[in-house]
Enzyme design. Structure first.
Site, mmCIF file in Angstrom:
data_model
loop_
_atom_site.group_PDB
_atom_site.id
_atom_site.type_symbol
_atom_site.label_atom_id
_atom_site.label_comp_id
_atom_site.label_asym_id
_atom_site.label_seq_id
_atom_site.Cartn_x
_atom_site.Cartn_y
_atom_site.Cartn_z
ATOM 1 N N ARG A 255 6.482 2.692 -8.055
ATOM 2 C CA ARG A 255 7.835 3.274 -8.134
ATOM 3 C C ARG A 255 8.509 3.195 -6.764
ATOM 4 O O ARG A 255 7.922 2.718 -5.794
ATOM 5 C CB ARG A 255 7.756 4.724 -8.600
ATOM 6 C CG ARG A 255 7.089 5.630 -7.580
ATOM 7 C CD ARG A 255 6.951 7.048 -8.073
ATOM 8 N NE ARG A 255 5.552 7.300 -8.475
ATOM 9 C CZ ARG A 255 5.166 7.502 -9.717
ATOM 10 N NH1 ARG A 255 6.036 7.490 -10.695
ATOM 11 N NH2 ARG A 255 3.889 7.712 -9.991
ATOM 12 N N GLY A 256 9.741 3.717 -6.732
ATOM 13 C CA GLY A 256 10.450 3.911 -5.457
ATOM 14 C C GLY A 256 10.649 2.630 -4.662
ATOM 15 O O GLY A 256 10.896 1.550 -5.198
ATOM 16 N N ASP A 276 -1.186 0.474 -6.727
ATOM 17 C CA ASP A 276 -0.893 1.918 -6.731
ATOM 18 C C ASP A 276 -2.152 2.614 -7.233
ATOM 19 O O ASP A 276 -3.110 1.945 -7.642
ATOM 20 C CB ASP A 276 0.329 2.256 -7.608
ATOM 21 C CG ASP A 276 1.104 3.441 -7.042
ATOM 22 O OD1 ASP A 276 0.547 4.559 -7.030
ATOM 23 O OD2 ASP A 276 2.246 3.259 -6.590
ATOM 24 N N ASP A 304 -6.993 3.282 -4.660
ATOM 25 C CA ASP A 304 -6.531 4.238 -3.649
ATOM 26 C C ASP A 304 -6.679 3.558 -2.282
ATOM 27 O O ASP A 304 -7.798 3.300 -1.834
ATOM 28 C CB ASP A 304 -7.419 5.493 -3.753
ATOM 29 C CG ASP A 304 -7.069 6.540 -2.699
ATOM 30 O OD1 ASP A 304 -6.331 6.208 -1.738
ATOM 31 O OD2 ASP A 304 -7.539 7.680 -2.831
ATOM 32 N N VAL A 305 -5.553 3.262 -1.627
ATOM 33 C CA VAL A 305 -5.620 2.528 -0.355
ATOM 34 C C VAL A 305 -6.283 3.338 0.756
ATOM 35 O O VAL A 305 -6.675 2.781 1.782
ATOM 36 C CB VAL A 305 -4.216 2.074 0.136
ATOM 37 C CG1 VAL A 305 -3.660 0.958 -0.706
ATOM 38 C CG2 VAL A 305 -3.245 3.244 0.223
ATOM 39 N N GLY A 333 2.723 5.713 0.717
ATOM 40 C CA GLY A 333 2.902 6.854 1.616
ATOM 41 C C GLY A 333 3.079 8.136 0.831
ATOM 42 O O GLY A 333 3.501 8.116 -0.330
ATOM 43 N N TYR A 394 3.282 14.193 8.735
ATOM 44 C CA TYR A 394 4.012 12.960 8.373
ATOM 45 C C TYR A 394 4.484 12.214 9.625
ATOM 46 O O TYR A 394 4.267 11.015 9.777
ATOM 47 C CB TYR A 394 5.194 13.365 7.490
ATOM 48 C CG TYR A 394 5.945 12.219 6.840
ATOM 49 C CD1 TYR A 394 5.374 11.486 5.801
ATOM 50 C CD2 TYR A 394 7.227 11.882 7.249
ATOM 51 C CE1 TYR A 394 6.070 10.451 5.184
ATOM 52 C CE2 TYR A 394 7.934 10.850 6.641
ATOM 53 C CZ TYR A 394 7.343 10.138 5.611
ATOM 54 O OH TYR A 394 8.046 9.123 5.018
ATOM 55 N N LYS A 398 3.465 8.474 10.910
ATOM 56 C CA LYS A 398 4.486 7.415 10.946
ATOM 57 C C LYS A 398 4.742 6.914 12.376
ATOM 58 O O LYS A 398 5.178 5.782 12.572
ATOM 59 C CB LYS A 398 5.788 7.922 10.314
ATOM 60 C CG LYS A 398 5.668 8.215 8.810
ATOM 61 C CD LYS A 398 5.349 6.960 8.022
ATOM 62 C CE LYS A 398 5.414 7.183 6.523
ATOM 63 N NZ LYS A 398 5.094 5.978 5.753
ATOM 64 N N THR A 429 14.851 8.170 -3.582
ATOM 65 C CA THR A 429 13.659 7.855 -4.392
ATOM 66 C C THR A 429 13.094 9.172 -4.940
ATOM 67 O O THR A 429 13.595 10.254 -4.620
ATOM 68 C CB THR A 429 12.532 7.200 -3.557
ATOM 69 O OG1 THR A 429 12.076 8.163 -2.600
ATOM 70 C CG2 THR A 429 12.987 5.943 -2.851
HETATM 71 P P1 NAP Z 1 7.360 7.344 -3.601
HETATM 72 O O1 NAP Z 1 8.501 7.222 -4.545
HETATM 73 O O2 NAP Z 1 6.570 8.613 -3.602
HETATM 74 O O3 NAP Z 1 6.388 6.094 -3.796
HETATM 75 C C1 NAP Z 1 5.185 5.970 -3.059
HETATM 76 C C2 NAP Z 1 4.147 5.326 -3.934
HETATM 77 O O4 NAP Z 1 2.905 5.265 -3.232
HETATM 78 C C3 NAP Z 1 3.907 6.130 -5.206
HETATM 79 O O5 NAP Z 1 3.891 5.290 -6.333
HETATM 80 C C4 NAP Z 1 2.561 6.746 -4.937
HETATM 81 O O6 NAP Z 1 1.832 7.037 -6.122
HETATM 82 C C5 NAP Z 1 1.889 5.662 -4.125
HETATM 83 N N1 NAP Z 1 0.704 6.154 -3.470
HETATM 84 C C6 NAP Z 1 0.496 7.392 -2.932
HETATM 85 N N2 NAP Z 1 -0.749 7.477 -2.452
HETATM 86 C C7 NAP Z 1 -1.357 6.283 -2.677
HETATM 87 C C8 NAP Z 1 -2.645 5.775 -2.427
HETATM 88 N N3 NAP Z 1 -3.592 6.534 -1.822
HETATM 89 N N4 NAP Z 1 -2.950 4.519 -2.813
HETATM 90 C C9 NAP Z 1 -2.021 3.751 -3.422
HETATM 91 N N5 NAP Z 1 -0.778 4.193 -3.700
HETATM 92 C C10 NAP Z 1 -0.440 5.444 -3.334
HETATM 93 O O7 NAP Z 1 7.841 7.119 -2.099
HETATM 94 P P2 NAP Z 1 9.020 6.223 -1.516
HETATM 95 O O8 NAP Z 1 10.154 7.119 -1.214
HETATM 96 O O9 NAP Z 1 9.221 5.028 -2.360
HETATM 97 O O10 NAP Z 1 8.367 5.819 -0.118
HETATM 98 C C11 NAP Z 1 7.712 4.575 0.122
HETATM 99 C C12 NAP Z 1 7.348 4.505 1.591
HETATM 100 O O11 NAP Z 1 8.531 4.638 2.393
HETATM 101 C C13 NAP Z 1 6.404 5.611 2.040
HETATM 102 O O12 NAP Z 1 5.505 5.109 3.009
HETATM 103 C C14 NAP Z 1 7.342 6.617 2.689
HETATM 104 O O13 NAP Z 1 6.694 7.431 3.635
HETATM 105 C C15 NAP Z 1 8.373 5.696 3.319
HETATM 106 N N6 NAP Z 1 9.657 6.371 3.565
HETATM 107 C C16 NAP Z 1 10.448 6.778 2.542
HETATM 108 C C17 NAP Z 1 11.674 7.390 2.838
HETATM 109 C C18 NAP Z 1 12.618 7.842 1.769
HETATM 110 O O14 NAP Z 1 13.698 8.342 2.111
HETATM 111 N N7 NAP Z 1 12.318 7.687 0.504
HETATM 112 C C19 NAP Z 1 12.050 7.593 4.158
HETATM 113 C C20 NAP Z 1 11.204 7.173 5.173
HETATM 114 C C21 NAP Z 1 10.012 6.553 4.868
HETATM 115 P P3 NAP Z 1 2.053 8.521 -6.786
HETATM 116 O O15 NAP Z 1 3.513 8.758 -6.892
HETATM 117 O O16 NAP Z 1 1.389 8.419 -8.095
HETATM 118 O O17 NAP Z 1 1.418 9.480 -5.813
#
Ligand code: NAP
Length: 488
Positions: A255-256, A276, A304-305, A333, A394, A398, A429
């Site tokens: 997702r996301g 994932d 699980d990474v 993440g 976090y 990061k 997201t």
């Molecule tokens: P998200 O919607 O929560 O998607 C993250 C995905 O990673 C989810 O599908 C999650 O699975 C999966 N995941 C979590 N733990 C995992 C593991 N151990 N092994 C494999 N997959 C795993 O987050 P996002 O907003 O798309 O964020 C993606 C990245 O961008 C992350 O690194 C986040 O820190 C970074 N980021 C996002 C934002 C933002 O504004 N959205 C801002 C700065 C940085 P589950 O949902 O099933 O746990």
């Protein structure tokens, strides 16, 4: 994922009728679909200096990408200018130092009322004489800044520093002055959806390719970047990121942002491996199905990474199914936000392990099948740069990711491997949907563009970084944050 309310056309119409002191953001000009060779079609570019190979590479890069180029340089080198004119460009022999010169040239580059976005490419020159504070080079910054502030929405100001500014104190002072200028200018330009960046050009071709990308709608949510375009070890930076046949892993892609990246890469022809955790299999299957429905290639690998066995399972699956890997987007993440007083050891460790430690595990497991010239993209966050209340775990993870990208870039340089970090700001997201409304509104107000980004914005950047157009970039941090007002 829906757009933010402030970009909804009906809400905007309503608010424009009510006299409330609300600043509405400018809708950004983005582009979906596979990258085309003429991403800048329908835009103009104005080049303020055309005297050497670097200037020519910059002008030609945007011209080849479809922009209508105007050279504004009374002292321009005739042969070089001739090449741009032969390519369909025009010359306005004005002096581009003070506001009037550039503005009148821009007016001449289109019909009256032309609202096509303009990319203004300004080569920062070395000051002549002894006055380091007030000289023709610092005056020219005001000139281009003034012009940029008057351009149509979604325009770009690209400030380019060449070799002539290296190696002595005068060049260093001009470089620092330009950085300061850029950091304030992008904050002013953001409200009209326009952006400003600084390119330190060590190599003309790489700088041109970077300029063409930053000028494009693929870079709509990027602003305030300060990047070094260096000579590529893996061949010249090529046009567009076509990734036909490249095998690329995206972790956390059910997702996301990860899903958007996987979809985007598949559209460019990559064979995408979506990872994932097993619990997200349904969402991942959806992403895979969507990619395949559009004729793309995608596989899902549940793991699980954050565990050694998970990382190995991913590497084994790709080795068996594709036998190679050309790029890795380390995206998985999580957040477990707590103030320090309330943070448990488990919350602390889990975030460090998934956001940061997992990158080592996955990368090590993939080492035997990692191809020469492979590109790694590590997902950081602006919180890894600026920090945030209640997010020490976090931010710690990061921030380490940024250093990791730099170290991998150094280690891989001799083997043509590249590594860069993306630091997203506020992106719509599921992760940010959990934020309280007040925090979401505050996050928007902190961006120069007054709006959140979309997963597509990060996906476009990741796609650029994994593709050939970015071959001159390694060890760098690219914020994708709409010009956020905080952080160094
Ligand atoms: P998200 O919607 O929560 O998607 C993250 C995905 O990673 C989810 O599908 C999650 O699975 C999966 N995941 C979590 N733990 C995992 C593991 N151990 N092994 C494999 N997959 C795993 O987050 P996002 O907003 O798309 O964020 C993606 C990245 O961008 C992350 O690194 C986040 O820190 C970074 N980021 C996002 C934002 C933002 O504004 N959205 C801002 C700065 C940085 P589950 O949902 O099933 O746990």
């Amino acid at each position: 994922m829906q757009d933010d309310w402030s970009l909804n056309p009906n809400v905007r119409k309503l608010l424009q009728r009510v006299p409330l002191p609300i600043s509405l953001p400018t809708p950004l000009r983005r582009s979906a679909g596979r990258t085309t060779p003429n991403e800048l079609h329908g835009t103009r570019a104005v080049v303020t200096h055309l005297r050497d190979a670097l200037d020519l590479a910059l002008a030609q890069a945007v011209q080849h990408a479809g922009a209508a180029v105007t050279v504004v340089d009374a002292m321009g080198e005739t042969t070089l200018t001739g090449r741009i004119v032969d390519g369909g460009g025009q010359l306005v022999p004005a002096t581009a130092d003070l506001p009037g010169g550039i503005l009148s040239a821009i007016a001449q580059s289109g019909a009256t009322g032309d609202r096509r976005p303009v990319t203004l490419i300004h080569r920062v020159t070395r000051p002549h004489g002894n006055d380091v504070a007030v000289n023709e080079s610092t005056d020219a910054l005001l000139g281009v800044g003034h012009a940029a502030a008057s351009l149509p929405p979604n325009s770009r100001l690209l400030l380019v520093l060449g070799h002539d500014l290296r190696g002595d104190s005068l060049g260093g002072l001009m470089t620092a002055a330009t950085q300061g200028f850029m950091r304030s200018a992008f904050k002013e330009l953001g409200k009209s959806g326009s952006t400003c960046h600084l390119i330190r050009a060590e190599d003309a071709q790489s700088a041109g390719a970077l300029a063409a990308f930053l000028a494009s709608p693929r870079a709509a949510f990027l602003s305030g970047l300060d990047l070094v375009a260096q000579k590529s070890l893996a061949g010249d930076a090529a046009e567009g990121p076509a990734l036909d046949g490249k095998v690329i892993l995206v972790t956390g892609a059910a997702r996301g942002i990860g899903a958007a990246i996987a979809e985007r890469l598949a559209l460019e022809g990559a064979h995408v491996w979506i990872n994932d955790i097993a619990q997200s299999e349904a969402a991942a299957a959806d992403t895979v199905a969507q990619i395949r429905a559009r004729g793309g290639r995608a596989e899902f690998v549940a793991a699980d990474v954050g565990t050694l066995s998970g990382a190995q399972a991913i590497a084994d699956a790709i080795a068996k199914g594709a036998g190679r890997v050309d790029g890795v987007i380390h995206n998985a993440g999580i957040t477990r936000d707590r103030t320090l007083r309330k943070m448990s050891v488990a919350q602390w460790r889990q975030v460090l392990q998934v956001n940061f430690g997992a990158m080592y595990l996955v990368q090590n497991a993939l080492a035997p099948i990692l191809q020469p010239g492979a590109s790694m993209v590590l997902m950081s966050s602006v919180m890894g740069i600026a920090g945030n209340f209640g997010q020490t775990n976090y931010s710690t993870s990061k921030s380490a990711v940024i250093e990791l990208a730099k170290q991998w870039a150094c280690d891989g340089y001799g083997r043509g491997l590249r590594a860069n970090a993306i630091a997203p700001g506020f992106i719509l997201t599921d992760m940010t949907a959990q934020m309280p409304v007040i925090n979401r509104e505050m996050a928007k107000q902190l961006t120069a563009m007054l709006q959140p980004g979309l997963p597509l914005d990060v996906a476009d950047l990741a796609c650029f970084l994994v593709g050939a157009q970015s071959r001159g970039l390694t060890g760098q941090v690219l914020r994708c944050d709409g010009g956020m007002a905080f952080g160094a």
